[in-house]
Design an enzyme around this catalytic site. Structure first.
Site, PDB file in Angstrom:
ATOM      1  N   ARG A 269       0.832  -1.207   0.000  1.00 61.02           N
ATOM      2  CA  ARG A 269       0.000   0.000   0.000  1.00 61.02           C
ATOM      3  C   ARG A 269       0.867   1.258   0.000  1.00 61.02           C
ATOM      4  O   ARG A 269       1.713   1.448   0.873  1.00 61.02           O
ATOM      5  CB  ARG A 269      -0.911   0.028   1.229  1.00 61.02           C
ATOM      6  CG  ARG A 269      -1.943   1.171   1.201  1.00 61.02           C
ATOM      7  CD  ARG A 269      -2.856   1.139   2.406  1.00 61.02           C
ATOM      8  NE  ARG A 269      -3.471  -0.155   2.605  1.00 61.02           N
ATOM      9  CZ  ARG A 269      -4.534  -0.595   1.921  1.00 61.02           C
ATOM     10  NH1 ARG A 269      -5.073   0.173   0.983  1.00 61.02           N
ATOM     11  NH2 ARG A 269      -5.035  -1.791   2.169  1.00 61.02           N
TER      12      ARG A 269
ATOM     13  N   THR B 111      -8.035  -2.936  -2.299  1.00 63.79           N
ATOM     14  CA  THR B 111      -8.882  -1.774  -2.041  1.00 63.79           C
ATOM     15  C   THR B 111      -9.644  -1.388  -3.313  1.00 63.79           C
ATOM     16  O   THR B 111      -9.719  -0.221  -3.703  1.00 63.79           O
ATOM     17  CB  THR B 111      -8.059  -0.579  -1.511  1.00 63.79           C
ATOM     18  OG1 THR B 111      -7.107  -1.038  -0.547  1.00 63.79           O
ATOM     19  CG2 THR B 111      -8.960   0.440  -0.820  1.00 63.79           C
TER      20      THR B 111
ATOM     21  N   GLU C  51      -0.157  -7.832  -3.693  1.00 68.53           N
ATOM     22  CA  GLU C  51      -1.313  -6.951  -3.866  1.00 68.53           C
ATOM     23  C   GLU C  51      -0.852  -5.501  -3.897  1.00 68.53           C
ATOM     24  O   GLU C  51      -0.118  -5.055  -3.010  1.00 68.53           O
ATOM     25  CB  GLU C  51      -2.303  -7.134  -2.720  1.00 68.53           C
ATOM     26  CG  GLU C  51      -3.418  -6.086  -2.707  1.00 68.53           C
ATOM     27  CD  GLU C  51      -4.153  -6.026  -1.379  1.00 68.53           C
ATOM     28  OE1 GLU C  51      -4.699  -4.943  -1.061  1.00 68.53           O
ATOM     29  OE2 GLU C  51      -4.175  -7.032  -0.653  1.00 68.53           O
TER      30      GLU C  51
ATOM     31  N   GLY D  20      -0.039  -6.136   5.820  1.00 65.81           N
ATOM     32  CA  GLY D  20       0.012  -4.722   5.488  1.00 65.81           C
ATOM     33  C   GLY D  20       1.190  -3.997   6.091  1.00 65.81           C
ATOM     34  O   GLY D  20       2.341  -4.247   5.741  1.00 65.81           O
ATOM     35  N   SER D  21       0.913  -3.103   7.029  1.00 61.11           N
ATOM     36  CA  SER D  21       1.941  -2.176   7.514  1.00 61.11           C
ATOM     37  C   SER D  21       3.075  -2.845   8.278  1.00 61.11           C
ATOM     38  O   SER D  21       4.148  -2.266   8.422  1.00 61.11           O
ATOM     39  CB  SER D  21       1.304  -1.088   8.382  1.00 61.11           C
ATOM     40  OG  SER D  21       0.616  -1.659   9.485  1.00 61.11           O
TER      41      SER D  21
ATOM     42  N   GLY E 181      -3.873  -5.931  10.953  1.00 63.81           N
ATOM     43  CA  GLY E 181      -3.297  -6.213  12.259  1.00 63.81           C
ATOM     44  C   GLY E 181      -2.573  -7.538  12.366  1.00 63.81           C
ATOM     45  O   GLY E 181      -2.316  -8.012  13.476  1.00 63.81           O
TER      46      GLY E 181
ATOM     47  N   LYS F 156     -12.052 -12.131   2.741  1.00 62.29           N
ATOM     48  CA  LYS F 156     -11.077 -11.339   3.480  1.00 62.29           C
ATOM     49  C   LYS F 156     -11.745 -10.879   4.780  1.00 62.29           C
ATOM     50  O   LYS F 156     -12.633 -10.028   4.758  1.00 62.29           O
ATOM     51  CB  LYS F 156     -10.644 -10.139   2.624  1.00 62.29           C
ATOM     52  CG  LYS F 156      -9.867  -9.072   3.340  1.00 62.29           C
ATOM     53  CD  LYS F 156      -9.613  -7.915   2.377  1.00 62.29           C
ATOM     54  CE  LYS F 156      -9.122  -6.672   3.101  1.00 62.29           C
ATOM     55  NZ  LYS F 156      -8.891  -5.551   2.160  1.00 62.29           N
TER      56      LYS F 156
END
Length: 207
Positions: A12, A64, A35, A174-175, A154, A124
């Site tokens: 992202r 997204t 992704e 993700g992050s 998370g 998801k």
């Protein structure tokens, strides 16, 4: 999404001039599903580059995805799959018509069954980190047994196994894997931690 390591690496915010270096680092670490979310800068260029360079060897998809109008663009770019943050039957129908796999964002049992009724390939579960593994277990108990669940939101190396043990097929990372502007070296370090956590889970469950 992929018969190899099924973890989904979410880039992202990645930019076109850095996307290939980060994907290369992820592939080297053992990832085979990438992704690129549509709220990233110039996502069309990033996805086009990713598909051109790696589309024959790994799965490149879009995340997204919230607008049906983007499906035709993604199809023309060669996207293998889409992930959505929500349950939108029109998106599922459009992606299926374009022969793209779908992993559809859902929270409740009603959303999950709606997505499956429209032919979603996977669900998801978002935000998984807030819902917790026990929620996954409860939801899975009422879904068709072979439904692939992806925990997203998370998920960290230290809790990945909790969600896999709860019944998730895989997870979207993700992050804790990639943050905007981070170095390729950091991506490599983070990717190795996730792959090690996944391999450790597999070894434990094979024992």
């Amino acid at each position: 999404m992929n018969s190899r390591n099924p973890l989904v690496a979410i880039l992202r915010g990645v930019k076109p001039d850095e996307v290939l270096a980060h994907i290369d680092a992820l592939i080297t670490a053992g990832f085979s599903t990438i992704e690129i979310p549509l709220n990233s800068p110039d996502w069309k260029s990033s996805i086009a580059l990713a598909v051109e360079h790696y589309g024959q060897t790994i799965k490149i998809g879009a995340g997204t995805v919230t607008h049906v109008a983007d499906i035709s663009t993604l199809s023309s770019l060669g996207c293998a799959f889409i992930l959505t943050p929500n349950t939108d039957p029109e998106l599922i129908d459009a992606a299926k018509a374009a022969q793209m796999k779908t992993c559809i964002g859902c929270h409740t049992a009603s959303e999950a069954f709606l997505a499956l009724r429209h032919g979603a390939d996977g669900l998801k579960i978002f935000p998984a980190g807030e819902l917790g593994p026990n929620y996954i277990r409860a939801l899975k108990a009422v879904l068709p047994p072979q439904t692939p669940l992806y925990a997203v939101g998370g998920i960290r190396p230290d809790n990945l196994s909790h969600y896999l043990n709860a019944g998730c097929y895989s997870a979207g990372l993700g992050s804790d894997l990639y943050r905007i502007g981070q170095s390729v070296h950091q991506t490599t370090t983070n990717a190795k931690l996730f792959v090690e956590a996944y391999n450790s889970y597999c070894q434990h469950n094979e024992a």
